[in-house]
Structure formats: C-alpha cells, structure tokens
Design a protein around this motif. Sequence first.
Motif, PDB file in Angstrom:
ATOM      1  N   PRO B  10      45.844  32.272  35.299  1.00  0.00           N
ATOM      2  CA  PRO B  10      46.386  33.153  36.323  1.00  0.00           C
ATOM      3  C   PRO B  10      47.889  32.960  36.417  1.00  0.00           C
ATOM      4  O   PRO B  10      48.417  31.909  36.057  1.00  0.00           O
ATOM      5  N   LEU B  11      48.545  33.965  36.888  1.00  0.00           N
ATOM      6  CA  LEU B  11      49.996  33.932  36.962  1.00  0.00           C
ATOM      7  C   LEU B  11      50.395  34.145  38.419  1.00  0.00           C
ATOM      8  O   LEU B  11      49.892  35.066  39.059  1.00  0.00           O
ATOM      9  N   ALA B  12      51.251  33.268  38.922  1.00  0.00           N
ATOM     10  CA  ALA B  12      51.785  33.464  40.267  1.00  0.00           C
ATOM     11  C   ALA B  12      53.281  33.694  40.134  1.00  0.00           C
ATOM     12  O   ALA B  12      53.984  32.863  39.567  1.00  0.00           O
ATOM     13  N   VAL B  13      53.744  34.835  40.594  1.00  0.00           N
ATOM     14  CA  VAL B  13      55.172  35.128  40.516  1.00  0.00           C
ATOM     15  C   VAL B  13      55.692  35.344  41.928  1.00  0.00           C
ATOM     16  O   VAL B  13      54.930  35.627  42.841  1.00  0.00           O
ATOM     17  N   LEU B  74      48.060  41.578  42.385  1.00  0.00           N
ATOM     18  CA  LEU B  74      48.387  42.786  41.620  1.00  0.00           C
ATOM     19  C   LEU B  74      47.254  43.164  40.679  1.00  0.00           C
ATOM     20  O   LEU B  74      46.953  44.333  40.498  1.00  0.00           O
ATOM     21  N   ASP B  75      46.655  42.172  40.050  1.00  0.00           N
ATOM     22  CA  ASP B  75      45.427  42.377  39.288  1.00  0.00           C
ATOM     23  C   ASP B  75      44.738  41.016  39.253  1.00  0.00           C
ATOM     24  O   ASP B  75      45.263  40.049  39.800  1.00  0.00           O
ATOM     25  N   THR B  77      44.625  38.667  37.434  1.00  0.00           N
ATOM     26  CA  THR B  77      45.331  37.509  36.880  1.00  0.00           C
ATOM     27  C   THR B  77      46.762  37.343  37.403  1.00  0.00           C
ATOM     28  O   THR B  77      47.405  36.350  37.093  1.00  0.00           O
ATOM     29  N   ILE B  78      47.243  38.302  38.178  1.00  0.00           N
ATOM     30  CA  ILE B  78      48.628  38.165  38.671  1.00  0.00           C
ATOM     31  C   ILE B  78      48.683  38.267  40.190  1.00  0.00           C
ATOM     32  O   ILE B  78      48.253  39.264  40.777  1.00  0.00           O
ATOM     33  N   LEU B  80      51.412  38.197  43.311  1.00  0.00           N
ATOM     34  CA  LEU B  80      52.836  38.258  43.657  1.00  0.00           C
ATOM     35  C   LEU B  80      53.017  37.670  45.053  1.00  0.00           C
ATOM     36  O   LEU B  80      52.360  38.097  45.997  1.00  0.00           O
TER      37      LEU B  80
END
Lengths: 119, 198
Positions: B10-13, B74-75, B77-78, B80
């Motif tokens: 997963p990506l956390a931005v 956002l999806d 895996t992301i 925000l």
Amino acid sequence: MSESREPGDSSEAFVRPFIITGGRVRPAQADLRLETLVVAVDVDAPDGGAPLAFEHRRIVTLCQEPTTVAHVAEAIGVPLGVAKVLIADLVVGGRLSCSHTAELPLHTLERIRDHVRAL
Amino acid sequence: MSGRSERVAPLAVKIVVSGGLGVGKTTFIGAVSEIEPLDTEAAITQVSVGVDSLAGVEGKTTTTVALDFGRITLDPTIALYLFGTPGQDRFSFLWDDLVEGALGTVVLVDTRRIEDCFPALDYFEAHGAPFVLAVNRFEGSERFELGEIREALGVGDSVPVVECDARARASVRDVLGALMDQVIGVRVRGRRVAAASR
C-alpha cells in the motif's frame, strides 16, 4: 495549561508524555515520517517473542494492517514524538516493519491526480 | 519477514495544507476527508490571547494545537493524507516533519489578512517543493482579482493562484487537482532540465 483540559479527563491519571519512553526523545531509527506505513511482523517464536510493554503491545496490535505513524500517535493518544520513539523501538526490535516510498514514478503521480479529480 | 510482503504494497502519500491562523485549514481538510477531522482543536484560552493575533478573525474560538489530518482512500492501494500545519508561528518548528516527503502544499490565503500567509509562503518557496495558493473566500471579505492577489503576494507566474471555498468538497477537490497538476508539471520540467544539461 491543565485548566484547559476537558472535565471528562481524569487529570489524576495524567502521565507526562515522555514518561512512556523512559525520557527518551530521539527515536532509535530516524527516518519515520508521519505517513510512513508500519506493519506488525509475525514473530516465529512459539511464545510470540519477548513480552512487550503495554504501549508497545498496543502498537503491535494496532498495526496488524499497515498503519501510518500519524494514525498510531492518534490511536494510542500520545504526541507524535512519543509515538515515533515507541515505533522505532519496535522496528529496531524486529516486531514492526516499515516501508519507505522512494520518489514516486510519474505514472503514479498521474494516477493520484486522476483519482483526486474524480473525488 | 513474513508473507505480508507478498501483497501489493500500500502507498501512503501526503499533501500539506498551510496558511495563517484561522484561514480555514481544518475546514479545508474536513471537506474531503473520509475520517472525522481529528479533535485537535482546543479552546483559545486567556493564556494565548495576546499571543495569537486574532485581529480580523475574532469569531474564531478554537485553534489547531496538535496534529490535524484527514485521509482519502484513492483506491485500495493508495491513501492520501492531508496534514494541516499548526497556524501559530510558535509551532513552525513542526513544519519540517510535516513537509518532508510531501507531494506538495496548498497555502491558504485570507484576503482580509493577506500577510498571514507570508511565513508559509517564504517557507515553501525556500523549500523548493511544489505548492499552490488557494484564496479562501470568506463571506463579507472584499473580493480581489486573482492577479491583484498574485501581485500583493509577489509570487511568479509559475505558482498557480486559485480561488476556493474551503467548506465545499468540489472546491477543495479542484484545489487538490490544481496542486497535482503543479506537482506533475514541476516533475516533468525538472526531467527536461536534467536531460538538457546532460
């Protein structure tokens, strides 16, 4: 500013934040950001590894799914600096792993933009 | 390491929301966040009266004193995250932590107290990270042309200046979209410069 605390707070139970870290203010690992995701590592030892102190155990329980450093601080109710020290202990001790994102590729930025535009 | 690492990471931005005290950062974050904006507001006490200048925003009785953040998935895996910088100058030491690794920054501007965004503006200009200026339209505030505001702030054409209503989700979405365009534009231009100097 104790007078600004809500009446619901049990002020008798108030513990100064850095008591929890044994007075340490610097994390054992310096690269934890607010949005860094941390996740519990399965410990193979039959007893689940060495017993953890209360706050450390709460963090490991919380991080069964990838969780941001900021969320950990909020969920266990400690200032960010305290959370970073506790999380870094667990990372160094092999109980949590943290993933760092390198510079995002352009197509990922574009994906983020498209999602944002569709909000 | 366990089997967890086989999953899609997963990506956390994060995006930072900055600006002066009372400019609407918490409102802005709350307009798009899927989690209740954190209860980090504490009543402005007699102690901080005189320390925190409220000239022009006397109606404000709470202010952000701790971490202020919201989240948008956002999806799958992301995620925000939107982080607000503390409004008071005396907390500016927290900014480095907030800004490190951020995609970019929204600097909110209140035309009634335009100079309040100067510390944020100076900081983000010096930092070299992408940012946009979003003029939060307060009811009863005098309306200025965006060009006039740009001039008053002394920012170049490369920095987008947009209008917004921090209470409205669609408006906040558009500001974030403008910021992402800026983030991508800065990246693409950076690549071109790097390629040209080879």
